[in-house]
Design a protein around this motif. Structure first.
Motif, PDB file in Angstrom:
ATOM      1  N   UNK A   1      50.844  15.174  46.860  1.00 53.93           N
ATOM      2  CA  UNK A   1      52.084  14.513  46.484  1.00 53.93           C
ATOM      3  C   UNK A   1      52.008  13.967  45.069  1.00 53.93           C
ATOM      4  N   UNK A   2      50.807  13.522  44.659  1.00 54.11           N
ATOM      5  CA  UNK A   2      50.647  13.036  43.285  1.00 54.11           C
ATOM      6  C   UNK A   2      50.959  14.148  42.292  1.00 54.11           C
ATOM      7  N   UNK A   3      50.384  15.319  42.512  1.00 53.25           N
ATOM      8  CA  UNK A   3      50.651  16.452  41.615  1.00 53.25           C
ATOM      9  C   UNK A   3      52.127  16.823  41.661  1.00 53.25           C
ATOM     10  N   UNK A   4      52.715  16.845  42.857  1.00 61.05           N
ATOM     11  CA  UNK A   4      54.134  17.175  42.982  1.00 61.05           C
ATOM     12  C   UNK A   4      55.047  16.147  42.366  1.00 61.05           C
ATOM     13  N   UNK A   5      54.524  14.939  42.121  1.00 63.14           N
ATOM     14  CA  UNK A   5      55.291  13.896  41.438  1.00 63.14           C
ATOM     15  C   UNK A   5      55.054  13.901  39.938  1.00 63.14           C
ATOM     16  N   UNK A   6      54.281  14.873  39.455  1.00 63.79           N
ATOM     17  CA  UNK A   6      53.960  14.918  38.034  1.00 63.79           C
ATOM     18  C   UNK A   6      52.880  13.939  37.625  1.00 63.79           C
ATOM     19  N   UNK A   7      52.175  13.373  38.609  1.00 60.35           N
ATOM     20  CA  UNK A   7      51.117  12.394  38.344  1.00 60.35           C
ATOM     21  C   UNK A   7      49.773  13.129  38.411  1.00 60.35           C
ATOM     22  N   UNK A   8      49.292  13.579  37.241  1.00 59.18           N
ATOM     23  CA  UNK A   8      48.054  14.351  37.195  1.00 59.18           C
ATOM     24  C   UNK A   8      46.987  13.695  36.323  1.00 59.18           C
ATOM     25  N   UNK A   9      47.336  12.580  35.662  1.00 60.08           N
ATOM     26  CA  UNK A   9      46.399  11.869  34.790  1.00 60.08           C
ATOM     27  C   UNK A   9      46.799  10.398  34.773  1.00 60.08           C
ATOM     28  N   UNK A  10      45.882   9.502  34.381  1.00 65.09           N
ATOM     29  CA  UNK A  10      46.194   8.069  34.418  1.00 65.09           C
ATOM     30  C   UNK A  10      47.455   7.684  33.660  1.00 65.09           C
ATOM     31  N   UNK A  11      47.744   8.363  32.565  1.00 65.08           N
ATOM     32  CA  UNK A  11      48.914   7.990  31.766  1.00 65.08           C
ATOM     33  C   UNK A  11      50.245   8.327  32.442  1.00 65.08           C
TER      34      UNK A  11
END
Length: 496
Positions: free
Chosen positions: A242-252
């Motif tokens: 879900x993180x990747x699917x939310x565009x969350x792939x790095x701390x920034x």
């Protein structure tokens, strides 16, 4: 093209993607879950497989895609369960899923053997009945006839990969959600497995989420209607996906909330985050070398689903959208609180004995008040999780929302007002897990990198907190926490 499957608690959300991850079409195939007194939560793994077959064929048929255009398959799945396999690789009993809390005695056995804080340092997670190892121990201790036939163990996604390829393996994200994985070493923990009195040979090999596990067996290819040459990427657990699917792939990339059956707050990090109070935990990410600190509540969307079923004329067809719309901002619950602990609770208090409760109910409260109190109760509990992260040094100044609950304007407004930060809806909400899986597959097939996920789901709406309501909610959050503290001894003393 790529087909991604996300094995949730209520069904398989499957989606068809271009080789760069762009969504073409999606379908959901529901299946049942069995919940019963005593903390029982189980599913039939055959239902997962049948849903994968049905969804695959449906996606191919409805889009007119040639089967030969499918380059890869990937699976995201519910985490922390236990699928116990016999010598033929068939389930020896129904799968015990994440929500099952029967294994309190097994948790206490592990704590006595290795210590709660020491275990947290190894695992990045607390010892708890919601994890796989405790569930496996419970079967050994309570179902000797079943246990005599058990040869291997895995989780939901791994069972489907086994059916697809004939290879039993898991990935680091799901391994990190078993309570048996040494997060620093990246291997199964000899110390925990020995303390659990389990044979290390029960556990599957561990692969990176982007590794190709194999190609389709002839039987799987025939069932799915696909060529046997289709490659199956290992995939991972639904939280990190879900993180990747939310565009969350790095701390920034900031934080996100998934508003599914269970609900969680999470973000990407370069190292595990260990909370001194052990309120939060850390999964290995599907992005190799990365981690996702997480705080999960057991019954986020499940609480909304429950109140919708209870208040709808036909519980089989709950009127969730209409009921949440009625619970708009002009509804004042007048000091009515809902404790959303229908399945016990993980973050932040880790209390499997906790139960749901309406507190402060008065004669004038009606349907809209009850629904509004449920929405606020889940928001309050997640606020406690956000506070735990902040106390550990995390910066959370906005949160992107995915999952089925993210479709509701009322719900996202409640979250923003309670949390005091902007909450943003993305274009892809219900398919966020399978989108993350598709990107993971594309990386594994050498077609793209994880940064591509940022452009595949865009922000479509932002809900900013109302300062006045947030100030009121800050006071009410303290009373919400007090209500649990007051009732916790009563929950712990209820008859078993």
């Amino acid at each position: 093209m790529i087909i991604a499957h996300d094995l949730g608690t209520t069904g398989n959300k499957a989606s068809l993607h271009h080789d760069d991850g762009r969504l073409v079409a999606s379908v959901t195939v529901p299946y049942p879950a069995h919940f019963a007194a005593g903390g029982i939560a189980e599913q039939n793994p055959s239902d997962w497989w049948n849903a994968v077959v049905e969804a695959t064929r449906d996606l191919i048929a409805r889009t007119g895609t040639a089967a030969t255009d499918i380059a890869g398959l990937v699976v995201s799945g519910q985490m922390m369960g236990a699928v116990l396999l016999d010598a033929d690789g068939e389930p020896a009993r129904p799968a015990i899923i994440w929500a099952d809390t029967r294994s309190g005695a097994q948790q206490r056995e592990l704590e006595a053997a290795i210590g709660a804080e020491h275990a947290y340092g190894i695992l990045g997670h607390r010892l708890n009945p919601t994890y796989s190892v405790e569930k496996i121990m419970w079967v050994r201790d309570n179902e000797p006839d079943v246990w005599a036939r058990v040869r291997r163990v895995c989780v939901a996604k791994d069972f489907i990969v086994l059916r697809l390829t004939g290879r039993l393996a898991t990935d680091r994200s799901d391994a990190s959600g078993t309570n048996a994985y040494d997060q620093a070493a990246g291997t199964w923990s000899d110390e925990v497995v020995r303390a659990a009195r389990l044979d290390p040979a029960l556990f599957p090999e561990i692969l990176d989420s982007t590794r190709i596990a194999g190609t389709l067996t002839d039987a799987a290819a025939d069932a799915l209607g696909l060529p046997a040459s289709v490659r199956v990427v290992m995939g991972g657990g639904d939280g990190p996906m879900a993180a990747v699917g939310s565009g969350v792939v790095a701390p920034e990339d900031g934080a996100y909330v998934c508003l599914g059956t269970s609900s969680w707050i999470s973000f990407a990090a370069d190292a595990p985050l260990h909370d001194p109070a052990m309120r939060t935990f850390t999964f290995d990410n599907v992005v190799p070398g990365s981690f996702v600190p997480t705080a999960t509540m057991q019954a986020g969307g499940a609480s909304v689903q429950w109140i919708s079923e209870a208040l709808s004329p036909d519980p089989a067809h709950p009127e969730t959208g209409r009921l949440t719309a009625e619970a708009s901002a002009d509804i004042d619950t007048d000091d009515l609180y809902f404790l959303p602990y229908l399945l016990g609770e993980r973050s932040p208090m880790w209390d499997p004995d906790a139960r749901g409760a309406f507190v402060g109910l008065a004669r004038h409260h009606g349907r809209a008040h009850l629904v509004r109190a449920v929405l606020e109760g889940t928001a309050f509990n997640l606020l406690s999780c956000i506070q735990a992260f902040r106390e550990s040094g995390a910066v959370i100044d906005r949160i992107d929302a995915v999952g089925g609950g993210a479709q509701s304007d009322v719900y996202l407004s409640v979250l923003a007002d309670v949390w005091g930060v902007p909450v943003r809806r993305r274009t892809i909400v219900e398919e966020a897990n399978s989108l993350g899986a598709a990107v993971t597959a594309a990386v594994g097939l050498g077609l793209t990198d994880f940064s591509a996920a940022r452009a595949l789901s865009e922000v479509t709406a932002e809900f900013t907190p109302d300062a006045g309501r947030h100030a009121v909610y800050a006071e009410r959050h303290a009373r919400f926490a007090d209500a649990y503290t007051a009732l916790a001894p009563w929950f712990a003393g209820r008859p078993r």
